[in-house]
Every structure is written in structure tokens, then in C-alpha cells.
Design a protein around this motif. Structure first.
Motif, mmCIF file in Angstrom:
data_model
loop_
_atom_site.group_PDB
_atom_site.id
_atom_site.type_symbol
_atom_site.label_atom_id
_atom_site.label_comp_id
_atom_site.label_asym_id
_atom_site.label_seq_id
_atom_site.Cartn_x
_atom_site.Cartn_y
_atom_site.Cartn_z
ATOM 1 N N GLY A 58 4.194 -17.288 2.956
ATOM 2 C CA GLY A 58 4.977 -17.233 4.452
ATOM 3 C C GLY A 58 5.491 -18.372 5.034
ATOM 4 N N SER A 70 9.386 -13.720 13.065
ATOM 5 C CA SER A 70 9.318 -12.596 12.616
ATOM 6 C C SER A 70 8.441 -12.802 11.074
ATOM 7 C CB SER A 70 10.764 -12.004 12.051
ATOM 8 O OG SER A 70 11.388 -11.670 13.361
ATOM 9 N N ASP A 71 7.943 -13.911 11.099
ATOM 10 C CA ASP A 71 7.209 -14.125 9.621
ATOM 11 C C ASP A 71 5.796 -14.412 10.161
ATOM 12 O OD1 ASP A 71 6.697 -14.608 7.023
ATOM 13 O OD2 ASP A 71 8.191 -15.849 6.709
ATOM 14 N N ILE A 127 6.177 -7.780 11.516
ATOM 15 C CA ILE A 127 6.071 -6.462 11.381
ATOM 16 C C ILE A 127 4.822 -6.250 10.432
ATOM 17 C CG2 ILE A 127 8.010 -5.725 12.337
ATOM 18 C CD1 ILE A 127 8.987 -4.906 9.737
ATOM 19 N N CYS A 136 4.554 -4.693 7.577
ATOM 20 C CA CYS A 136 4.858 -4.747 6.132
ATOM 21 C C CYS A 136 4.969 -6.254 5.674
ATOM 22 C CB CYS A 136 6.049 -3.957 5.700
ATOM 23 S SG CYS A 136 7.581 -4.494 6.330
ATOM 24 N N VAL A 137 5.592 -7.018 6.514
ATOM 25 C CA VAL A 137 5.504 -8.458 6.407
ATOM 26 C C VAL A 137 4.149 -9.259 6.235
ATOM 27 C CG1 VAL A 137 6.519 -10.853 7.169
ATOM 28 C CG2 VAL A 137 7.776 -8.552 7.517
ATOM 29 N N LYS A 156 1.263 -7.608 5.723
ATOM 30 C CA LYS A 156 0.566 -7.214 4.376
ATOM 31 C C LYS A 156 1.098 -7.957 3.205
ATOM 32 C CE LYS A 156 -0.587 -2.488 5.701
ATOM 33 N NZ LYS A 156 -0.306 -1.170 5.500
ATOM 34 N N ALA A 157 2.636 -8.254 3.233
ATOM 35 C CA ALA A 157 3.256 -8.772 1.922
ATOM 36 C C ALA A 157 2.780 -10.335 1.649
ATOM 37 C CB ALA A 157 4.484 -8.832 1.896
ATOM 38 N N ARG A 158 2.661 -11.000 2.952
ATOM 39 C CA ARG A 158 2.234 -12.360 2.867
ATOM 40 C C ARG A 158 0.781 -12.441 2.739
ATOM 41 N NH1 ARG A 158 7.106 -14.031 2.119
ATOM 42 N NH2 ARG A 158 8.364 -14.474 3.670
#
Lengths: 293, 90
Positions: B12, B17-18, B71, B73-74, B76-78
Motif C-alpha cells: 500500500g 484512500s489508501d 475503504i 476492500c482496500v 483487506k487487499a493491502r
């Protein structure tokens, strides 16, 4: 309806989140050029999660995967196909075998996910001299191919010439792709206009692409979407004329006439077909009227 | 999947927003959260992190995040990316 296709870098959350409010008919979530090799894993997971959670209402989803000659493309598809994107864009497609390779891999994943065969379509990105020469074979390589897309930047590098705003260097490629795609009954999309600040230049470039037969155009900037949509939409005069054509045909059929004319010009099959296409676009844009069915 | 955090890794960015995630080996499971919306969403952020941790079968490691308004989903992805970069299967 697909007039504009907007590229969105796959590893940029604030752009991914807003993909569906930028006015584009399609968004291309990019796992290739917009993502550095060190971040391929990160972008792949982020795009997968975005597809899971964000709904992108009223917007077609295209994923640009990495080229078949890399180690990334199968990983991209493993993560993305279960989320059922509308289309996959394999880049640097140079021959029919590239298309078949990607399609066969997608077919295995579709089966595993329980999807109907050919659910996910392909829009091969043609951006090499070899790809341009093989455009017809690429377009007809597989049932999954729904459109071709010309990439002007990589192509000019491959052609060893300078990319210009006038685009003379890609004229042959543009016309060749249009002809190949239309011969195979698929759509065809033009390369982005890369000067983000030159809106007049964008209009000129998009109008020229439309005049050659392109279905629409890609963009790397949200600022170009409105212009592309405008250029590739029928004008009100075209819409009115299309309705007149269909009405004239309807009346002629009722009267048993074989040959009819409108505004002093004979209405033949190509004019009717063009009118149908315009009315289809009108319906997609505004919702249509039943009397034109 | 049971993953073990064997090395330090990050994922990330600190852009808006990140979220910037750092994962390190540790004897127990530790989660450290810094966020521009900490007062409103600390619990939700922790819940998102724990969902990924459980899904990947991680039972130890230190996960530090610096959230810039990402948010769910971000986040969780990171976190998933950082853990996968830091780990091997158990």
C-alpha cells in the motif's frame, strides 16, 4: 453501448473507487502498463477486491491483464475470472494463437466457477506490427473475441516512428483493424489521445476515428470521456432521420411497395441498417420507443 | 490456508484512500492501527484486518497500518498483500 473506454490504474484505490462516476461506458482496470512489476501482486488483489465489493453500476468492466509472454497473466486470470468481468483485454496480441491461449485458460476457469461457456469476452489489444498484419486472424480466432482495440503508443515504438497528434503513422493500422473487425462482425476501438489538456485535439482525433469506422475510443483521462461520448453518439438530426427511415419503410410495407425514397433518395438496405444502428444507440442512451421495433 | 509470517513486508501507500501496511514476525498476534478516521472506524478497521488474518490462517505477527481513509476492500487487499509478501505457507 460502448463509446468510451476509460483506463484506470489497477493499483490506485481513489481512482478504482470512483470508476463508475466518470461517465465512461466501460472502464478498463489496468494490471499491465500502469502497474510496476513490484506491485503486480498488490494490484491484482486490489482489483479482485474492488470487483467483489464495488458494483460499478451502469458501467462495463474490462480488465487489462499482463501479456502472455510474462509470468503474470495466468495469476491475473485466476484472481479475476471468478468475479465475472465483462471482458478481458490481453495486451500485445500478435497472432491468433495468443487469443486461443488466453481463451483456453479462461474456459478452464469458467468451467471451474460454473459459468456458462464464453461468459467472459475478449478484446485483444493490438499494438505490434505483427498484430496489425494478423488482425483478421486475431478477430476470427475465437468465439470469445467481441472487439479489437488498437494501441498506438506501443505500435509506433514497434514501427520505429514517432507518435504524432496527426496520427499519419497509424493510419494504415487504423484502417486495417477496422476492416478486419468489421469483416468478422466485431466492434473496434481506437487508441487513446494522449495529450490530456488538448480537448480540441481530442475532438479532431475522435471524429477522424469515427469517420474511419471505429465503434468508440479509449481514454487515459476522465477529462476526455465526455468528448468521446459526444463524438460517438448519434446527433439529434441523425436520430430523427433514422426514425423517418423506419417510418417510411413501415408505410411502404403496408402499401406493398418494393422501392421507396425519402427526401428524394432511395432507401436501400444499407440505409435501413444504419438507421437501425442509430436507433439502437438512441435506445441505449435514452431508452427507446417501441414503434421502432 | 495457514500462513506464517517469516519476514518483514509492506504493502500500500500513504496516498489518500489508501493504507500502508507493515507486517513483521512476532511471537503473538499484534495489531497496531493509525488512521485519519480512527475515532469513527477503529473497530471496523480492526475487524477487516482480522477477517483477512483468519482467512489466511495467520496466528502470529505484528500488523501495523497507517490508514489514509481507505475503504474496507482496500484495507483487506493491502493486508492480504503484505501478509503474502511476508509469509510462506505453514
Amino acid at each position: 453501448m460502448r463509446r468510451s473506454m476509460l483506463f484506470i490504474p489497477g493499483n490506485t484505490p481513489n481512482l478504482l473507487m470512483n470508476g463508475d462516476v466518470l461517465g465512461a461506458d466501460s472502464i478498463i482496470l489496468d494490471l499491465e502498463d500502469a502497474v510496476s512489476p513490484a506491485e503486480k501482486d498488490s494490484a491484482r488483489i486490489l482489483v479482485r477486491n474492488a470487483l467483489k465489493s464495488l458494483h460499478y453500476k451502469g458501467c462495463e468492466i474490462i480488465i487489462r491483464i499482463n501479456p502472455v509472454e510474462t509470468d503474470y497473466w495466468t495469476h491475473d486470470l485466476d484472481e479475476i475470472i471468478p468475479l465475472k468481468p465483462n471482458m478481458i483485454m490481453p495486451p500485445k496480441v500478435s497472432c491468433a494463437q495468443d487469443v486461443k491461449t488466453v481463451s483456453e485458460y479462461i474456459a478452464k476457469l469458467e468451467e471451474k466457477c460454473g459459468f456458462e461457456k464464453n461468459t467472459v469476452k475478449l478484446i485483444p489489444l493490438i499494438e505490434t506490427a505483427m498484430g496489425v498484419e494478423n488482425a483478421f486472424q486475431i478477430a476470427s480466432a475465437d468465439e470469445r473475441v467481441a472487439a479489437l482495440f488498437l494501441g498506438g503508443e506501443d505500435l509506433t515504438a514497434d514501427l520505429r516512428c514517432k507518435r504524432t497528434k496527426e496520427g499519419n503513422e497509424i493510419f494504415y493500422a487504423r484502417t486495417r483493424l477496422v476492416c478486419a473487425a468489421r469483416a468478422c462482425g466485431v466492434d473496434v476501438y481506437d487508441t487513446p489521445f494522449t495529450d490530456v489538456d488538448d480537448i480540441d485535439g481530442l475532438y479532431t482525433d475522435a471524429q477522424f476515428a469515427k469517420s474511419l469506422g471505429f465503434s468508440g475510443k479509449a481514454s487515459i483521462s476522465p477529462r476526455h470521456v465526455e468528448g468521446i461520448n459526444e463524438v460517438f453518439s448519434p446527433t439529434q438530426a441523425e436520430i430523427d432521420y433514422a426514425h423517418e427511415v423506419m417510418e417510411t419503410i413501415r408505410i411502404a410495407k403496408e402499401q406493398g411497395k418494393g422501392v421507396v425514397s425519402l427526401r428524394g433518395k432511395m432507401i436501400d438496405a444499407p440505409i435501413v441498417e444504419r438507421a437501425r444502428q442509430v436507433i439502437e444507440m438512441e435506445k441505449a442512451m435514452f431508452g427507446g420507443t417501441e414503434d421502432d421495433e | 490456508m495457514n500462513m506464517k509470517i517469516t519476514t518483514s513486508a509492506v504493502a500500500g501507500t500513504l496516498e489518500s484512500s489508501d493504507v500502508y501496511v507493515k507486517v513483521e514476525p512476532c511471537d503473538k498476534l499484534e495489531i497496531e492501527i493509525e488512521s485519519v478516521v480512527y475515532n469513527q472506524f477503529a473497530e471496523e478497521i480492526k475487524k477487516s484486518i482480522m477477517e483477512v488474518v483468519e482467512e489466511l490462517g495467520v496466528d502470529s505477527g505484528k500488523i501495523s497500518i497507517n490508514d489514509k481513509g481507505a475503504i474496507d476492500c482496500v484495507i483487506k487487499a493491502r493486508v492480504e498483500t503484505a501478509i503474502k509478501r511476508a509469509g510462506g505457507e505453514n
